[in-house]
Design a protein around this motif. Structure first.
Motif, PDB file in Angstrom:
ATOM      1  N   UNK A 134      38.236  35.132  35.354  1.00 50.76           N
ATOM      2  CA  UNK A 134      38.267  34.946  33.907  1.00 50.76           C
ATOM      3  C   UNK A 134      39.615  35.378  33.353  1.00 50.76           C
ATOM      4  N   UNK A 135      40.002  34.877  32.160  1.00 50.58           N
ATOM      5  CA  UNK A 135      41.233  35.368  31.521  1.00 50.58           C
ATOM      6  C   UNK A 135      41.136  36.869  31.293  1.00 50.58           C
ATOM      7  N   UNK A 136      42.184  37.595  31.632  1.00 45.87           N
ATOM      8  CA  UNK A 136      42.106  39.048  31.599  1.00 45.87           C
ATOM      9  C   UNK A 136      41.933  39.590  30.183  1.00 45.87           C
ATOM     10  N   UNK A 137      42.460  38.862  29.193  1.00 44.45           N
ATOM     11  CA  UNK A 137      42.341  39.326  27.814  1.00 44.45           C
ATOM     12  C   UNK A 137      40.924  39.293  27.282  1.00 44.45           C
ATOM     13  N   UNK A 138      40.019  38.582  27.972  1.00 43.77           N
ATOM     14  CA  UNK A 138      38.633  38.480  27.524  1.00 43.77           C
ATOM     15  C   UNK A 138      37.721  39.470  28.231  1.00 43.77           C
ATOM     16  N   UNK A 139      38.290  40.316  29.075  1.00 49.52           N
ATOM     17  CA  UNK A 139      37.491  41.295  29.813  1.00 49.52           C
ATOM     18  C   UNK A 139      37.355  42.585  29.010  1.00 49.52           C
ATOM     19  N   UNK A 140      36.344  43.358  29.360  1.00 46.67           N
ATOM     20  CA  UNK A 140      36.174  44.674  28.749  1.00 46.67           C
ATOM     21  C   UNK A 140      37.244  45.629  29.270  1.00 46.67           C
ATOM     22  N   UNK A 141      37.401  46.759  28.581  1.00 42.75           N
ATOM     23  CA  UNK A 141      38.378  47.745  29.030  1.00 42.75           C
ATOM     24  C   UNK A 141      38.072  48.261  30.428  1.00 42.75           C
TER      25      UNK A 141
END
Length: 264
Positions: A134-141
């Motif tokens: 997945x795009x990394x910016x859409x992942x949780x911290x």
């Protein structure tokens, strides 16, 4: 006896008129696990950045495998403090991990079968298989942090620098990540410098504690440094070290508040 991975001799660092630490001496051998503790502003992150070649000492010396610190040293793995990525950043988690192999080079790199297998292995180890594409910016911290740890371990560094690596992780993943780092250091002789506000998740792994306070420092085994008497000397004020249900907490003896939000 093994030669040290890291040798710090009479090192001092400050910014302007403010001294972070002075005359620091520290030797770290292959496979040693060093917890770096202290209140906010005591110079823990600045120490790691100095080892990365990003800060210059005021006095003294630092040698990593006998050489001064330099930027882009592929013998060092680095897990920075948690910062969120831009939601629109168009790279996958898998791409971020790949930087652990070639991020110190300019230009684009090709990856052979062995590289891809190494990436797949470390993805499994941090339990990121379900979201790594997945795009990394859409992942949780927490998801992002597990990928940063995978990236740092991928190159099998001889020195791993961790700056609050357990932030954003729940208890399960704190335990999993700590155990993974411990496995890598035992298997590959990797030395670890682990900055944290809470030593409890890693206490049974720690060989040495480096405690920084207001320009002063102490180094030794956890049972030598984390005592009421030693920390009271460092802080220049009464401090109590409490052991509650196998956890260690540092509090001011003048009140029950933790020091600057700091607990070990």
């Amino acid at each position: 006896m093994s030669q040290p991975v890291l040798a710090i001799n009479r090192a001092s660092l400050g910014f302007g008129q403010r001294s972070l630490w002075q005359n620091l001496d520290l030797s770290v051998k292959p496979g040693e696990f060093v917890a770096v503790l202290g209140p906010n502003g005591s110079g823990k992150t600045s120490l790691l950045k100095t080892l990365l070649g990003l800060n210059q000492l005021d006095e003294g010396s630092i040698l990593i495998h006998g050489q001064p610190p330099r930027r882009g040293n592929n013998q060092i793995g680095y897990v920075p403090q948690q910062k969120s990525f831009d939601k629109d950043l168009p790279i996958r988690g898998r791409d971020l991990i790949h930087f652990g192999l070639d991020g110190h080079h300019f230009g684009f790199a090709s990856h052979n079968k062995s590289d891809l297998q190494r990436v797949g292995k470390v993805i499994d180890e941090v339990e990121a298989t379900q979201y790594v594409d997945r795009p990394i910016g859409l992942m949780s911290g927490g998801e992002q942090q597990r990928l940063r740890i995978a990236q740092a371990l991928l190159g099998k560094p001889s020195l791993l620098l961790c700056d609050e690596p357990l932030l954003s992780l729940d208890l399960k993943y704190q335990q999993m990540v700590s155990a993974l780092i411990d496995d890598y250091r035992k298997q590959y002789g990797m030395a670890v410098m682990f900055v944290t506000h809470d030593i409890n998740p890693i206490l049974n792994m720690v060989d040495q504690v480096l405690y920084l306070v207001a320009g002063k420092w102490a180094i030794g085994k956890p049972e030598e440094v984390l005592t009421t008497e030693r920390l009271s000397q460092l802080y220049g004020a009464p401090v109590d070290v409490l052991r509650v249900h196998d956890r260690i907490v540092v509090v001011s003896s003048n009140n029950a508040d933790e020091l600057n939000g700091h607990h070990v």
